[in-house]
Design a protein around this motif. Structure first.
Motif, PDB file in Angstrom:
ATOM      1  N   ALA A   1       0.878  -1.162   0.000  1.00 37.83           N
ATOM      2  CA  ALA A   1       0.000   0.000   0.000  1.00 37.83           C
ATOM      3  C   ALA A   1       0.918   1.216   0.000  1.00 37.83           C
ATOM      4  N   ALA A   2       0.666   2.136  -0.928  1.00 36.35           N
ATOM      5  CA  ALA A   2       1.558   3.308  -1.066  1.00 36.35           C
ATOM      6  C   ALA A   2       0.752   4.582  -0.868  1.00 36.35           C
ATOM      7  N   LEU A   3       1.056   5.301   0.190  1.00 36.59           N
ATOM      8  CA  LEU A   3       0.358   6.561   0.464  1.00 36.59           C
ATOM      9  C   LEU A   3       1.265   7.708  -0.001  1.00 36.59           C
ATOM     10  N   PRO A   4       0.881   8.374  -1.095  1.00 32.31           N
ATOM     11  CA  PRO A   4       1.776   9.363  -1.703  1.00 32.31           C
ATOM     12  C   PRO A   4       2.320  10.380  -0.705  1.00 32.31           C
ATOM     13  N   ALA A   5       3.611  10.604  -0.818  1.00 34.77           N
ATOM     14  CA  ALA A   5       4.340  11.579  -0.001  1.00 34.77           C
ATOM     15  C   ALA A   5       4.389  11.209   1.477  1.00 34.77           C
ATOM     16  N   GLN A   6       3.924   9.986   1.837  1.00 36.01           N
ATOM     17  CA  GLN A   6       3.946   9.646   3.252  1.00 36.01           C
ATOM     18  C   GLN A   6       4.623   8.311   3.577  1.00 36.01           C
ATOM     19  N   LEU A   7       4.111   7.226   3.037  1.00 34.14           N
ATOM     20  CA  LEU A   7       4.670   5.947   3.477  1.00 34.14           C
ATOM     21  C   LEU A   7       4.390   4.828   2.495  1.00 34.14           C
ATOM     22  N   GLY A   8       5.141   3.750   2.683  1.00 34.40           N
ATOM     23  CA  GLY A   8       4.874   2.516   1.957  1.00 34.40           C
ATOM     24  C   GLY A   8       4.698   1.409   2.983  1.00 34.40           C
ATOM     25  N   LEU A   9       3.670   0.570   2.779  1.00 34.00           N
ATOM     26  CA  LEU A   9       3.420  -0.524   3.708  1.00 34.00           C
ATOM     27  C   LEU A   9       3.573  -1.829   2.954  1.00 34.00           C
ATOM     28  N   GLY A  10       4.204  -2.812   3.590  1.00 35.79           N
ATOM     29  CA  GLY A  10       4.291  -4.143   3.005  1.00 35.79           C
ATOM     30  C   GLY A  10       3.823  -5.159   4.036  1.00 35.79           C
ATOM     31  N   THR A  11       2.910  -6.037   3.659  1.00 31.82           N
ATOM     32  CA  THR A  11       2.479  -7.063   4.612  1.00 31.82           C
ATOM     33  C   THR A  11       2.604  -8.429   3.958  1.00 31.82           C
ATOM     34  N   PHE A  12       2.774  -9.444   4.809  1.00 30.36           N
ATOM     35  CA  PHE A  12       2.856 -10.816   4.311  1.00 30.36           C
ATOM     36  C   PHE A  12       2.144 -11.764   5.269  1.00 30.36           C
ATOM     37  N   SER A  13       1.164 -12.445   4.746  1.00 28.39           N
ATOM     38  CA  SER A  13       0.502 -13.530   5.480  1.00 28.39           C
ATOM     39  C   SER A  13      -0.216 -14.351   4.410  1.00 28.39           C
ATOM     40  N   PRO A  14       0.135 -15.646   4.282  1.00 26.30           N
ATOM     41  CA  PRO A  14      -0.279 -16.394   3.081  1.00 26.30           C
ATOM     42  C   PRO A  14      -1.752 -16.789   3.011  1.00 26.30           C
ATOM     43  N   ARG A  15      -2.490 -16.733   4.110  1.00 25.90           N
ATOM     44  CA  ARG A  15      -3.899 -17.156   4.000  1.00 25.90           C
ATOM     45  C   ARG A  15      -4.713 -16.055   3.318  1.00 25.90           C
ATOM     46  N   LEU A  16      -5.444 -16.474   2.274  1.00 26.01           N
ATOM     47  CA  LEU A  16      -6.183 -15.511   1.448  1.00 26.01           C
ATOM     48  C   LEU A  16      -7.685 -15.625   1.686  1.00 26.01           C
ATOM     49  N   ASP A  17      -8.395 -14.523   1.484  1.00 26.19           N
ATOM     50  CA  ASP A  17      -9.854 -14.567   1.572  1.00 26.19           C
ATOM     51  C   ASP A  17     -10.433 -14.961   0.203  1.00 26.19           C
ATOM     52  N   SER A  18     -11.748 -14.903   0.081  1.00 24.19           N
ATOM     53  CA  SER A  18     -12.376 -15.392  -1.156  1.00 24.19           C
ATOM     54  C   SER A  18     -12.032 -14.513  -2.360  1.00 24.19           C
ATOM     55  N   HIS A  19     -11.577 -13.274  -2.099  1.00 23.78           N
ATOM     56  CA  HIS A  19     -11.172 -12.414  -3.225  1.00 23.78           C
ATOM     57  C   HIS A  19      -9.729 -12.652  -3.641  1.00 23.78           C
ATOM     58  N   GLY A  20      -8.992 -13.377  -2.824  1.00 17.15           N
ATOM     59  CA  GLY A  20      -7.585 -13.626  -3.138  1.00 17.15           C
ATOM     60  C   GLY A  20      -6.651 -12.665  -2.404  1.00 17.15           C
ATOM     61  N   ASN A  21      -7.195 -11.885  -1.455  1.00 13.87           N
ATOM     62  CA  ASN A  21      -6.356 -10.955  -0.688  1.00 13.87           C
ATOM     63  C   ASN A  21      -5.992 -11.560   0.664  1.00 13.87           C
ATOM     64  N   SER A  22      -4.774 -11.285   1.119  1.00 13.33           N
ATOM     65  CA  SER A  22      -4.304 -11.795   2.402  1.00 13.33           C
ATOM     66  C   SER A  22      -5.231 -11.287   3.525  1.00 13.33           C
ATOM     67  N   VAL A  23      -5.739 -12.209   4.320  1.00 18.12           N
ATOM     68  CA  VAL A  23      -6.710 -11.838   5.362  1.00 18.12           C
ATOM     69  C   VAL A  23      -6.094 -10.872   6.374  1.00 18.12           C
ATOM     70  N   ARG A  24      -4.944 -11.284   6.915  1.00 17.17           N
ATOM     71  CA  ARG A  24      -4.339 -10.443   7.962  1.00 17.17           C
ATOM     72  C   ARG A  24      -3.776  -9.145   7.381  1.00 17.17           C
ATOM     73  N   GLY A  25      -3.216  -9.258   6.178  1.00 16.11           N
ATOM     74  CA  GLY A  25      -2.650  -8.061   5.539  1.00 16.11           C
ATOM     75  C   GLY A  25      -3.717  -6.996   5.362  1.00 16.11           C
ATOM     76  N   LEU A  26      -4.883  -7.453   4.906  1.00 13.97           N
ATOM     77  CA  LEU A  26      -6.002  -6.545   4.714  1.00 13.97           C
ATOM     78  C   LEU A  26      -6.357  -5.841   6.022  1.00 13.97           C
ATOM     79  N   LYS A  27      -6.344  -6.637   7.088  1.00 16.01           N
ATOM     80  CA  LYS A  27      -6.724  -6.071   8.391  1.00 16.01           C
ATOM     81  C   LYS A  27      -5.724  -5.010   8.847  1.00 16.01           C
ATOM     82  N   VAL A  28      -4.430  -5.270   8.596  1.00 21.26           N
ATOM     83  CA  VAL A  28      -3.418  -4.284   9.001  1.00 21.26           C
ATOM     84  C   VAL A  28      -3.657  -2.976   8.236  1.00 21.26           C
TER      85      VAL A  28
END
Ligand code: GLU
Length: 607
Positions: free
Chosen positions: A268-295
């Motif tokens: 996730a890239a917030l212009p002029a502020q920060l970059g976030l990287g998350t890793f957790s392999p379990r995915l939801d039904s859309h294919g997105n990392s469950v825990r990453g989404l929560k963070v």
């Protein structure tokens, strides 16, 4: 003993990790067989700031394959190397509303966007057209530049996807049918599968995202990888299509451009502020990392980081706005000059700006300039606290400067060097600027403006070229006899332009009465404390201090009278009341200097 202080974000990220690590919902992707070997318990979070600080929590150093997150960076690479027209001619930018691996194309047979597989394979195809067999190397090197290190490849995941990726193969052949791909389909697919199998960590993703947030410059290495133009386009497609079928919901709820991959990563890239990287392999039904989404959701909600949630107050960009009644340069002027400056104080206006200049901020400044009342003839704009200006702000500024010049104002810009990025932004090559005067230092700009006013009102003609000792403020109140006595115990001294008269650190054994020419008092760093005109003393602090606290340089040819302290001491013995008078005069001069300094401080804190 108090425990050592940690930045609050560390605490926040740790508590996110603690709260979400217990969520074991979702499932590891299995359509690429090798991905099932991922450890579902892994959970890493990293946040990189645009000044290059990295927060890391949990398994932030665990490697996993980048998968679809590579699509954003390869799209950026294609835009950067081939130009937007070429890229846009074969790939759209509309959200597809379909699964990432859908085999459907748009009505004119283009992939919907570069974030779905069809668009990403088309992008890798463009790089292949550009670099041939070297395509993957170029992609690999570029991903490494974004991460700030050389990245490895998971050959097993690559081989596994290559062996089973028939759906992507079908997409690629369809693209070949419509001439979106022109080359060897297998070679392009190999490049694509390999780019998906590049190994990254949550920390790498944070740095890669921060590079996007930082206008394309890696905040760790300083490497400018893509242009701000390409960054904006890349973040746009991430915003509209970066999170699979969850993209609309994502931008509504989280509001930060992002991209996820089936390997379990999210950037996730917030212009002029920060970059976030998350890793957790379990995915939801859309294919997105469950825990990453929560963070991401928690970070955005807790700090209100939605990109559309802005509340800047443009009025804070002017830190002070004053005329010459409140302030003067560090040049100590003679009475004739002071009288003119007091009378014509409204002729000089100084506006000190602060912070990065945005479109709205510059619009506000331009309205203040156009505002009520008589316009000052000399307008000084000080940029010393302005690190940058957007292209829009620079455009408004140029138009405002042209308008002011037309209305007859003399414009003086101060507070930057001519080789600074700020000047580059203001002085865009395609537009002619009106005649401007420029001084790196605000004080020099004010002095120059004062000179203009004094000159226009004949002040320099009335200026004494050579002064008599009786005109010295330090000797005010002494009788002609006493002054003659002082003249007799002093030595006439002459200095050439550029000569150092006094050196900081030397013993203070005399004081000087300037009779002709000008001298400047400077710190050893070169910073000017004051410029002295005839009729004033310098080195007079010797009456109080034992050591010289600053250098004094001859700005012109100088004539002065040097009065040694030992001779002055015996003079004081014979004329004790004179000694007291001189000390009183000194105190009053210092009080005036203090009042002036207070006025300056007051001006700056009034806003
Ligand atoms: N290599 C994967 C594919 O093409 C990437 C998918 C993804 O991360 O969304 O299917």
């Amino acid at each position: 003993m108090a425990s050592s202080f940690v930045p609050p974000l560390t605490g926040f990220l740790r508590s996110c990790h603690q709260e979400f690590v217990v969520d074991d919902s979702g499932a590891v992707a299995d359509y690429i067989p090798e991905l099932t070997r991922a450890n579902p318990a892994h959970f890493g979070v990293s946040l990189a700031t645009i000044d290059g600080y990295i927060y890391e929590v949990g398994d932030s150093a665990a490697p996993f394959t980048i998968q679809s997150i590579s699509k954003a960076f390869v799209f950026a690479l294609a835009l950067e190397t081939l130009g937007h027209e070429r890229v846009e001619s074969v790939i759209g930018v509309e959200p597809s509303g379909e699964a990432f691996n859908s085999i459907r194309l748009t009505g004119d047979n283009k992939p919907f966007n570069p974030m779905v597989n069809a668009g990403a394979i088309a992008c890798s195809g463009l790089i292949y057209q550009h670099a041939g067999e070297g395509a993957f190397d170029l992609i690999h090197r570029t991903l490494g530049r974004f991460a700030g290190r050389k990245l490895d490849i998971d050959e097993a995941v690559f081989a596994s996807e290559r062996a089973t990726g028939d759906r992507n193969r079908a997409i690629a052949w369809l693209l070949r049918n419509y001439s979106v791909l022109r080359d060897d389909v297998d070679a392009v697919l190999d490049a694509y599968f390999r780019q998906c199998a590049v190994l990254v960590t949550a920390r790498d993703l944070a740095v890669m995202a921060a590079t996007l947030a930082n206008s394309g410059r890696n905040p760790l290495t300083g490497d400018q990888i893509i242009s701000p133009y390409v960054v904006a386009r890349t973040l746009s497609v991430m915003t509209s299509s970066g999170m699979y079928d969850y993209a609309g919901e994502w931008i509504y709820r989280v509001g930060i451009p992002a991209k996820s991959g089936v390997g379990g990563g999210i950037i996730a890239a917030l212009p002029a502020q920060l970059g976030l990287g998350t890793f957790s392999p379990r995915l939801d039904s859309h294919g997105n990392s469950v825990r990453g989404l929560k963070v991401c959701e928690a970070l955005s909600a807790h700090f209100g980081l939605h990109v559309l949630n802005r509340s800047d107050d443009v009025r804070t960009c002017i830190i002070s706005d004053y005329n010459a009644a409140g302030i003067s340069s560090r040049r100590n002027r003679q009475n004739v000059e002071l009288a003119i400056l007091q009378e014509r104080a409204g002729d000089i206006r100084v506006i000190e700006l602060v912070g990065a200049l945005s479109f709205a901020a510059m619009d506000y400044v331009s309205r203040r300039l156009a505002g009520e009342g008589r316009q000052a003839e000399l307008l000084i704009l000080d940029f010393r606290r302005v690190p940058s200006a957007t292209a829009a702000a620079a455009r408004l500024l140029r138009a405002a400067l042209a308008g002011l010049a037309d209305s007859g104002a003399k414009i003086i810009l101060a507070g930057f060097e001519k080789d600074s990025p700020l000047w580059e932004a203001i002085n865009a090559a395609d537009v002619a600027l009106p005649k401007l005067h420029h001084f790196p230092l605000l004080d020099d700009a004010i002095e120059w403006a004062e000179d203009q006013v004094i000159y226009r009102f004949g002040g320099f003609e009335g200026l004494a070229k050579t002064t008599h000792l009786s005109e010295q403020a330090l000797l005010a109140g002494l009788t002609p006899d006493e002054i003659d006595h002082i003249a007799a115990i002093g030595f006439a001294r002459a200095f050439k332009t550029g000569e150092r008269i006094i050196a900081a650190g030397d013993p203070a054994a005399s004081l000087f009465f300037l009779q002709c020419g000008m001298v400047s008092v400077k710190l050893p760093s070169g910073a000017r404390l004051a410029t002295i005109s005839p009729g004033m003393a310098f080195g007079e602090m010797a009456l109080i201090e034992r050591e010289r606290s600053a250098d004094v340089w001859a700005d012109t040819v100088v004539q002065c009278l040097e009065l040694p302290l030992n001779a002055y001491a015996s003079f004081r013995k014979s004329y004790p009341e004179c000694g007291e008078l001189v000390m009183r005069n000194l105190a009053s001069l210092l009080a005036k200097r203090l009042m002036l300094a207070n006025a300056k401080v007051d001006l700056l804190s009034a806003y």
